[in-house]
Design a protein around this motif. Structure first.
Motif, PDB file in Angstrom:
ATOM      1  N   ASP A 232       0.862  -1.182   0.000  1.00  0.00           N
ATOM      2  CA  ASP A 232       0.000   0.000   0.000  1.00  0.00           C
ATOM      3  C   ASP A 232       0.902   1.237   0.000  1.00  0.00           C
ATOM      4  O   ASP A 232       1.556   1.537   0.995  1.00  0.00           O
ATOM      5  N   GLU A 233       0.950   1.946  -1.117  1.00  0.00           N
ATOM      6  CA  GLU A 233       1.889   3.056  -1.270  1.00  0.00           C
ATOM      7  C   GLU A 233       1.641   4.160  -0.255  1.00  0.00           C
ATOM      8  O   GLU A 233       2.580   4.810   0.223  1.00  0.00           O
ATOM      9  N   ASP A 234       0.391   4.400   0.068  1.00  0.00           N
ATOM     10  CA  ASP A 234       0.085   5.439   1.057  1.00  0.00           C
ATOM     11  C   ASP A 234       0.712   5.100   2.411  1.00  0.00           C
ATOM     12  O   ASP A 234       1.227   5.992   3.104  1.00  0.00           O
TER      13      ASP A 234
ATOM     14  N   HIS B 270       4.692   5.214   2.406  1.00  0.00           N
ATOM     15  CA  HIS B 270       5.237   6.568   2.447  1.00  0.00           C
ATOM     16  C   HIS B 270       4.615   7.415   3.558  1.00  0.00           C
ATOM     17  O   HIS B 270       4.820   8.626   3.603  1.00  0.00           O
ATOM     18  N   SER B 271       3.895   6.760   4.450  1.00  0.00           N
ATOM     19  CA  SER B 271       3.233   7.493   5.531  1.00  0.00           C
ATOM     20  C   SER B 271       4.250   7.974   6.568  1.00  0.00           C
ATOM     21  O   SER B 271       5.218   7.287   6.899  1.00  0.00           O
TER      22      SER B 271
END
Length: 215
Positions: free
Chosen positions: A128-130, A133-134
């Protein structure tokens, strides 16, 4: 949460790797991949190598290590050295698998499910890219020397309360004893291992691919 140990138990790395790669490699190649994977948890891999395990928030260093090992896989295959390629791929998969056991990625993924619904473990999204990079993403910090004392069963209950909540001792998902999110970490690691295989073979010639999978 009761702390188990500072590393994912080797048997789980073995199971993850077998489940992900059994149908992709010959038995002899997979044996060497698994050996290199597990060896990264040896004493030499535990001291001064946070990048091997996504420890101490070393996300950039660990990702760079994965790509370094992938490049070594390719160069070894081009040099007709599949054994070195398998070893590098084993190291690569170990680090990728530890991302889910040593960071709070799984906790974040579970917490962001709509309406608090908990999907099955097989539905976990490992990339999950979000979340990757969270700003909330973090991994367990190793606090020596206290962290080492948690390995001693009789000392563990005394030492654990003295460690910060961002320590690896509190955060890890290294075994089922760490709670229900271990199962999500396990399945995420299986999926990620498959992804790393596909990324590694992308662009390989037919001859190099055959050399790599040894089939």
């Amino acid at each position: 949460m009761a702390y188990n140990r500072t590393i994912m138990l080797p048997k789980y790395h073995v199971k993850i790797t077998q489940q992900a790669l059994n149908e992709r490699f010959s038995a002899s190649a997979l044996e060497k991949i698994i050996k290199a994977n597990v060896n990264l948890d040896g004493l030499r891999g535990q001291i001064g190598h946070e990048e091997y395990h996504f420890d101490n928030n070393a996300f950039e260093k660990s990702c760079a290590y994965i790509e370094e090992q992938r490049a070594f896989v390719i160069s070894s295959l081009r040099a007709n050295d599949p054994i070195s390629a398998w070893s590098a791929f084993g190291r690569l998969t170990h680090t990728a698998q530890d991302f889910y056991a040593h960071s709070n990625y799984i906790d974040l993924w579970v917490s962001c499910q709509p309406d608090g619904a908990l999907p099955t473990t097989s539905e976990v999204n490992p990339v999950d890219e979000d979340l990757i990079h969270s700003r909330a993403l973090r991994s367990g910090r190793i606090y020596f020397p206290l962290e080492a004392f948690t390995l001693v069963k009789i000392l563990r209950p005394l030492v654990l309360p003295m460690l910060p909540r961002d320590s690896h001792a509190w955060m890890n998902l290294d075994s089922p004893e760490q709670g229900p999110n271990f199962a999500f970490a396990f399945h995420a690691a299986v999926k990620r291992t498959k992804i790393e295989f596909e990324k590694t073979i992308s662009g390989l010639s037919q001859d190099l691919f055959g050399l790599f999978v040894n089939r």
